[in-house]
Design a protein around this motif. Structure first.
Motif, short mmCIF file in Angstrom:
data_model
loop_
_atom_site.label_atom_id
_atom_site.label_comp_id
_atom_site.label_asym_id
_atom_site.label_seq_id
_atom_site.Cartn_x
_atom_site.Cartn_y
_atom_site.Cartn_z
N TRP A 90 16.31 -20.18 -11.83
CA TRP A 90 16.61 -18.71 -12.01
C TRP A 90 18.06 -18.45 -12.49
N PRO A 93 21.68 -13.73 -10.07
CA PRO A 93 21.17 -12.37 -9.47
C PRO A 93 22.00 -11.13 -10.11
N SER A 98 17.75 -8.87 -7.37
CA SER A 98 16.65 -9.24 -8.11
C SER A 98 17.25 -10.23 -9.30
N ARG A 99 16.39 -11.06 -9.92
CA ARG A 99 16.71 -11.89 -10.93
C ARG A 99 15.38 -12.21 -11.72
N THR A 100 15.71 -12.75 -12.79
CA THR A 100 14.84 -13.51 -13.73
C THR A 100 14.70 -15.07 -13.75
N TRP A 179 9.92 -13.42 -12.16
CA TRP A 179 10.81 -12.37 -11.44
C TRP A 179 11.04 -12.48 -10.01
N ASP A 180 12.23 -12.75 -9.46
CA ASP A 180 12.39 -12.65 -8.03
C ASP A 180 13.06 -11.47 -7.49
N GLU A 181 12.21 -10.55 -6.81
CA GLU A 181 12.83 -9.31 -6.50
C GLU A 181 13.96 -9.16 -5.39
N ASN A 182 13.97 -10.33 -4.59
CA ASN A 182 14.62 -10.23 -3.57
C ASN A 182 15.63 -11.43 -3.27
N ASP A 188 7.84 -13.26 -7.55
CA ASP A 188 7.25 -12.04 -7.11
C ASP A 188 6.52 -11.55 -8.17
#
Length: 204
Positions: A90, A93, A98-100, A179-182, A188
């Protein structure tokens, strides 16, 4: 003549206490917490166990995921198969958490996962592959085994590109942007892209 006095015991004790109180860089060295979903276990513990079984591949994953990024794990189990672990890397953030990131690959949770690696095989219509594969297995068995394992970590399919100069073992797979939204280290959303890479080359 001036006589120099030796340090008294009280001074020596004070110096020893002072030395013990000074924090060394090693004291600050703490293993970075590994995010993800590893069931009832800590992902840091799972990572350590897999590192004992597959040290070279774990080292490669860590190299791909630099210090400015963060590694995360996801333990999963498909029907009829042992548990396996997906690895993700990752980026930092954003302001909203959020992060890619990118999917790095998969490894078995246990070293004796006999179905993890799929042997390189030729289709019935690929006569060129059928001709050179036995030679390749005879002349470069370790190269073939490493290529098979590398492609298995990408959940891909192997094929050969043959020329007069070399035999290129290639692996086709889906490279996933995620993608991680939180900020919990779990995927996610994802965007798979079909790619192929060389996982071994034999000079003829």
């Amino acid at each position: 003549m001036e006589v120099k006095q030796l340090a008294t015991p009280s001074i020596i004790v004070a110096l020893l206490v002072l030395g013990c109180a000074i924090e060394t860089p090693a004291d600050k060295t703490q293993p970075r917490k590994v995010a993800g979903d590893c069931g009832e276990r800590q992902c840091q513990e799972v990572l350590a166990d897999i590192g004992d079984s597959f040290p070279e591949q774990i080292a490669e994953f860590k190299k791909e995921c630099s210090d400015s990024k963060r590694l995360s794990l996801k333990v999963f189990q498909n029907q009829g198969q042992p548990q396996r672990v997906s690895f993700f890397c990752w980026d930092k953030p954003l302001g909203n958490g959020s992060r890619t990131g990118t999917w790095l690959g998969v490894l078995p949770l246990v070293a004796n996962d006999s179905n993890f690696v799929k042997p390189l095989a030729c289709s019935n219509s690929d006569q060129q592959c059928q001709k050179v594969l036995p030679q390749l297995r005879t002349n470069a068995p370790e190269l073939v085994q490493k290529a098979e394992f590398k492609c298995a970590t990408k959940q891909g399919s192997l094929f050969l590109i043959v020329s007069e100069q070399e035999i290129d073992i290639r692996c086709g797979f889906f490279a996933n942007s995620v993608w991680d939204e939180n900020g919990d280290g779990l995927v996610d959303n994802e965007d798979p892209v079909s790619v192929d890479i060389s996982v071994g080359t034999f000079k003829r």
